[in-house]
Design a protein around this motif. Structure first.
Motif, PDB file in Angstrom:
ATOM      1  N   LYS A   1      -4.098 112.632  53.782  1.00  0.00           N
ATOM      2  CA  LYS A   1      -5.400 113.143  53.462  1.00  0.00           C
ATOM      3  C   LYS A   1      -5.561 114.795  53.521  1.00  0.00           C
ATOM      4  N   ASN A   2      -4.681 115.319  54.476  1.00  0.00           N
ATOM      5  CA  ASN A   2      -4.596 116.618  54.830  1.00  0.00           C
ATOM      6  C   ASN A   2      -3.320 117.344  54.656  1.00  0.00           C
ATOM      7  N   ILE A   3      -2.224 116.509  54.934  1.00  0.00           N
ATOM      8  CA  ILE A   3      -0.904 116.927  54.883  1.00  0.00           C
ATOM      9  C   ILE A   3      -0.207 116.712  53.489  1.00  0.00           C
ATOM     10  N   LYS A   4       0.192 117.885  52.550  1.00  0.00           N
ATOM     11  CA  LYS A   4       0.783 117.776  51.611  1.00  0.00           C
ATOM     12  C   LYS A   4       2.298 117.913  51.594  1.00  0.00           C
ATOM     13  N   SER A   5       2.839 118.533  52.358  1.00  0.00           N
ATOM     14  CA  SER A   5       4.442 118.419  52.396  1.00  0.00           C
ATOM     15  C   SER A   5       5.113 117.181  52.437  1.00  0.00           C
ATOM     16  N   ASN A   6       5.820 116.609  51.788  1.00  0.00           N
ATOM     17  CA  ASN A   6       6.455 115.261  51.735  1.00  0.00           C
ATOM     18  C   ASN A   6       7.410 115.315  53.040  1.00  0.00           C
ATOM     19  N   LYS A   7       7.893 116.304  53.403  1.00  0.00           N
ATOM     20  CA  LYS A   7       8.662 116.365  54.658  1.00  0.00           C
ATOM     21  C   LYS A   7       8.010 116.179  55.760  1.00  0.00           C
ATOM     22  N   LEU A   8       6.794 116.613  56.014  1.00  0.00           N
ATOM     23  CA  LEU A   8       5.876 116.562  57.204  1.00  0.00           C
ATOM     24  C   LEU A   8       5.340 115.140  56.875  1.00  0.00           C
ATOM     25  N   ILE A   9       5.109 114.531  55.877  1.00  0.00           N
ATOM     26  CA  ILE A   9       4.372 113.086  55.700  1.00  0.00           C
ATOM     27  C   ILE A   9       5.379 112.207  56.310  1.00  0.00           C
ATOM     28  N   GLN A  10       6.477 112.466  55.863  1.00  0.00           N
ATOM     29  CA  GLN A  10       7.730 111.538  56.197  1.00  0.00           C
ATOM     30  C   GLN A  10       8.007 111.464  57.700  1.00  0.00           C
ATOM     31  N   ILE A  11       7.880 112.816  58.399  1.00  0.00           N
ATOM     32  CA  ILE A  11       7.977 112.839  59.722  1.00  0.00           C
ATOM     33  C   ILE A  11       6.853 112.168  60.590  1.00  0.00           C
ATOM     34  N   LEU A  12       5.627 112.287  59.960  1.00  0.00           N
ATOM     35  CA  LEU A  12       4.520 111.707  60.648  1.00  0.00           C
ATOM     36  C   LEU A  12       4.493 110.092  60.259  1.00  0.00           C
ATOM     37  N   GLU A  13       4.893 109.689  59.400  1.00  0.00           N
ATOM     38  CA  GLU A  13       4.875 108.138  58.772  1.00  0.00           C
ATOM     39  C   GLU A  13       6.046 107.635  59.672  1.00  0.00           C
ATOM     40  N   PHE A  14       7.173 108.059  60.128  1.00  0.00           N
ATOM     41  CA  PHE A  14       8.211 107.675  60.984  1.00  0.00           C
ATOM     42  C   PHE A  14       7.825 106.721  61.999  1.00  0.00           C
ATOM     43  N   PRO A  15       7.041 107.440  62.952  1.00  0.00           N
ATOM     44  CA  PRO A  15       6.980 106.597  64.219  1.00  0.00           C
ATOM     45  C   PRO A  15       6.549 104.949  64.125  1.00  0.00           C
ATOM     46  N   VAL A  16       5.696 104.814  63.074  1.00  0.00           N
ATOM     47  CA  VAL A  16       5.136 103.515  62.690  1.00  0.00           C
ATOM     48  C   VAL A  16       6.123 102.492  62.525  1.00  0.00           C
ATOM     49  N   LEU A  17       7.399 103.003  62.002  1.00  0.00           N
ATOM     50  CA  LEU A  17       8.552 102.058  61.860  1.00  0.00           C
ATOM     51  C   LEU A  17       8.872 101.236  63.042  1.00  0.00           C
ATOM     52  N   PHE A  18       8.574 101.799  64.242  1.00  0.00           N
ATOM     53  CA  PHE A  18       8.938 101.083  65.634  1.00  0.00           C
ATOM     54  C   PHE A  18       7.852  99.880  65.617  1.00  0.00           C
ATOM     55  N   LEU A  19       7.040  99.831  64.799  1.00  0.00           N
ATOM     56  CA  LEU A  19       5.757  98.803  64.766  1.00  0.00           C
ATOM     57  C   LEU A  19       6.493  97.705  63.630  1.00  0.00           C
ATOM     58  N   GLY A  20       7.451  97.886  62.890  1.00  0.00           N
ATOM     59  CA  GLY A  20       7.856  96.985  61.958  1.00  0.00           C
ATOM     60  C   GLY A  20       7.377  96.808  60.674  1.00  0.00           C
ATOM     61  N   ALA A  21       6.544  97.874  60.341  1.00  0.00           N
ATOM     62  CA  ALA A  21       5.832  97.570  59.056  1.00  0.00           C
ATOM     63  C   ALA A  21       5.684  98.930  58.137  1.00  0.00           C
ATOM     64  N   LYS A  22       5.383  98.685  57.038  1.00  0.00           N
ATOM     65  CA  LYS A  22       5.181 100.086  56.216  1.00  0.00           C
ATOM     66  C   LYS A  22       4.030 100.789  56.578  1.00  0.00           C
ATOM     67  N   PRO A  23       4.058 102.238  56.682  1.00  0.00           N
ATOM     68  CA  PRO A  23       2.757 102.760  56.809  1.00  0.00           C
ATOM     69  C   PRO A  23       1.649 102.788  55.866  1.00  0.00           C
ATOM     70  N   SER A  24       1.891 102.228  54.772  1.00  0.00           N
ATOM     71  CA  SER A  24       1.116 101.348  53.785  1.00  0.00           C
ATOM     72  C   SER A  24       0.143 100.207  54.299  1.00  0.00           C
ATOM     73  N   ASN A  25       0.768  99.626  55.262  1.00  0.00           N
ATOM     74  CA  ASN A  25       0.435  98.203  55.600  1.00  0.00           C
ATOM     75  C   ASN A  25      -0.132  98.441  57.249  1.00  0.00           C
ATOM     76  N   THR A  26       0.127  99.629  57.842  1.00  0.00           N
ATOM     77  CA  THR A  26      -0.054  99.477  59.338  1.00  0.00           C
ATOM     78  C   THR A  26      -1.679 100.323  59.627  1.00  0.00           C
ATOM     79  N   PRO A  27      -2.409  99.540  60.163  1.00  0.00           N
ATOM     80  CA  PRO A  27      -3.764 100.226  60.486  1.00  0.00           C
ATOM     81  C   PRO A  27      -3.823 101.765  60.962  1.00  0.00           C
TER      82      PRO A  27
END
Length: 488
Positions: free
Chosen positions: A173-199
């Protein structure tokens, strides 16, 4: 006379439950099919090198502290923790990486340097993540998943929209840098799902990352296992290794009367399984299984993994203790895991070099490296494929970090889908359990207590609260609390 409870498996959830039940006065016996305790968190040693076979990240230290505090102990009574700074490094291309520091103020500066104005958005995001962490991890995840009403609290009701939005939408919504987006989306991988499917509510994992930090127990994650075993034994828990449970015997009242261990019948009052949930139900008569093969086949599983444990005869450069290689398209790799299960053409991968922090992992002047590629569960697994992918990631490691390492490899050992099946009876060889998506949250996960067998309970990553080491500790407490409540 003390009630006897038999526990199948000796992973984090089983060990936690064994401690709580023994403390409450139960006679607890743990049966582990492998030769060493720890389940997926065992150790591998070769030629003076040490590797954590399974988990390598120590996050959410407060959960570990809470567990040991329940027994008037502290983690420091058993092992020494070191907060990593840097926490980890992320590669996006050749000589193009971002190093995440070990404290929040420094992380804000890293974000601002990458994208002007992003630190203000990050600060607001982390405040939301911390609020969600305090609601989720300090309260909701300790509930047993018996009713949807467990999720209904004043705090969750005002955040209800977060359960129907996603991490991906929230981050972008507010972050545009693809690098920063990937860093922020990385932790939910510990929940075992895609960021697009994780609440979006699960952004509490970002607080776990940036707020609570990344830690390392000196000696590795296996030190936590040893600590829990030591605690359990002090409480009277009995452990048996090389113990294969081949059948669960049920009486005419649909209650467990005992288990068959190494072809010997062992009577028990209660049974708690920390082994793979699907596998455990195959030990029951068909009519007493709660979940069909179709049910399991339709679940969304967290990934399996191809792992390599590698000894290098020199110290490596331009890498940190934890190093992530995000130089290929995450969405394409994720599609090969969740949508059209197949081997990824250009895999993302993760590497751990614990000997950078901890001399006990490798002989002097050498490096221990663990490499992990997330994979779809149930796909083909062969030595040829493993070797092909090892070459892919080693070539990428050399190119991205600007060093030659192939000639410095002393040995490598691999672990993949078929090993997860063989070693842990893991359904389709999954590594992390069921993904934490909305339709598999809390009461929508497989039950802690069997609905068909009166004195059979479950714990671990296929039931509540979900995948990961801290949730496994919590799962052990939830299961033991439910047992104690049922038989008070």
């Amino acid at each position: 006379m003390k009630k006897e409870v038999s526990i199948i498996g000796s992973g984090f959830s089983s060990l936690a439950a064994s401690c709580y039940l023994a403390q409450a006065g139960y006679q607890v016996k743990v049966y582990e099919k492998n030769s060493t305790l720890g389940g997926r968190a065992r150790q591998y040693k070769q030629d003076g090198f040490t590797f954590d076979i399974g988990p390598t990240w120590y996050w959410m230290p407060d959960v570990f502290e809470k567990f040991f505090a329940d027994f008037n102990k502290k983690p420091s009574d058993y092992y020494k923790l070191e907060r990593l700074d840097p926490a980890y490094q992320v590669y996006f291309g050749e000589n193009d990486s971002i190093i995440i520091p070990g404290n929040l103020e420094a992380i804000y500066k890293i974000f601002e340097a990458e994208e002007k104005g992003s630190s203000k958005h990050l600060e607001k995001f982390i405040k939301s993540a911390q609020d969600n962490y305090n609601i989720a991890v300090k309260d909701i995840v300790y509930r047993p998943g018996l009713s949807p009403l467990e999720l209904v609290t004043p705090e969750t009701m005002v955040r209800v929209t977060q359960f129907f939005s996603t991490i991906r939408k929230q981050v972008r919504k507010n972050i545009k840098s693809n690098k920063l987006i990937q860093i922020l989306e990385f932790p939910v991988l510990f929940l075992g799902a895609k960021p697009s499917n994780t609440p979006a509510f699960y952004n509490f994992m970002n607080y776990a990352d940036f707020g609570l930090g990344t830690w390392h127990p000196i000696g590795g994650m296996y030190m936590v296992i040893e600590a829990m075993v030591t605690l359990a034994q002090s409480l009277g828990v009995n452990f048996t290794t090389n113990a294969t449970v081949s059948s669960i015997k049920i009486n005419d009242k649909n209650a467990v009367e005992g288990i068959v261990v190494n072809d010997e019948f062992i009577k028990t009052d209660l049974l708690l399984s920390g082994a793979d949930y699907h596998h455990t139900e195959t030990l029951l008569p068909n009519n007493l299984r709660q979940y069909s093969e179709k049910y399991w086949d339709n679940r969304t599983f967290a990934p399996s993994s191809l792992l390599f444990y590698v000894g290098f005869d020199k110290k490596l450069i331009n890498v940190e203790h934890h190093t992530l290689f995000f130089d290929t398209d995450f969405d394409v790799h994720a599609k090969s895991i969740y949508d059209t299960p197949e081997w990824p053409e250009e895999p993302l991968f993760y590497a751990s070099f614990p000997s950078i922090t901890d001399d006990s992992f490798a002989p002097e002047g050498k490096e221990a490296g663990t490499f992990l590629i997330p994979l779809a569960p149930g796909i083909e697994d062969s030595e040829e494929l493993r070797n092909t992918y090892f070459d892919i990631i080693i070539n990428r490691l050399e190119q991205l970090t600007g060093q030659n390492v192939k000639e410095s490899i002393i040995f490598k050992k691999s672990f993949c889908v078929s090993d997860f099946v063989e070693e842990y009876n893991s359904y389709k060889g999954n590594a992390y359990g069921l993904a934490n998506i909305l339709t598999q949250t809390a009461f929508l996960r497989p039950n802690i207590k069997s609905k068909k067998v009166k004195n059979l309970f479950f714990t671990g990553q296929l039931t509540v609260p979900g995948p990961g080491v801290p949730p496994s500790l919590i799962s052990g407490k939830i299961a033991s609390d439910l047992i104690l409540k049922t038989y008070k």
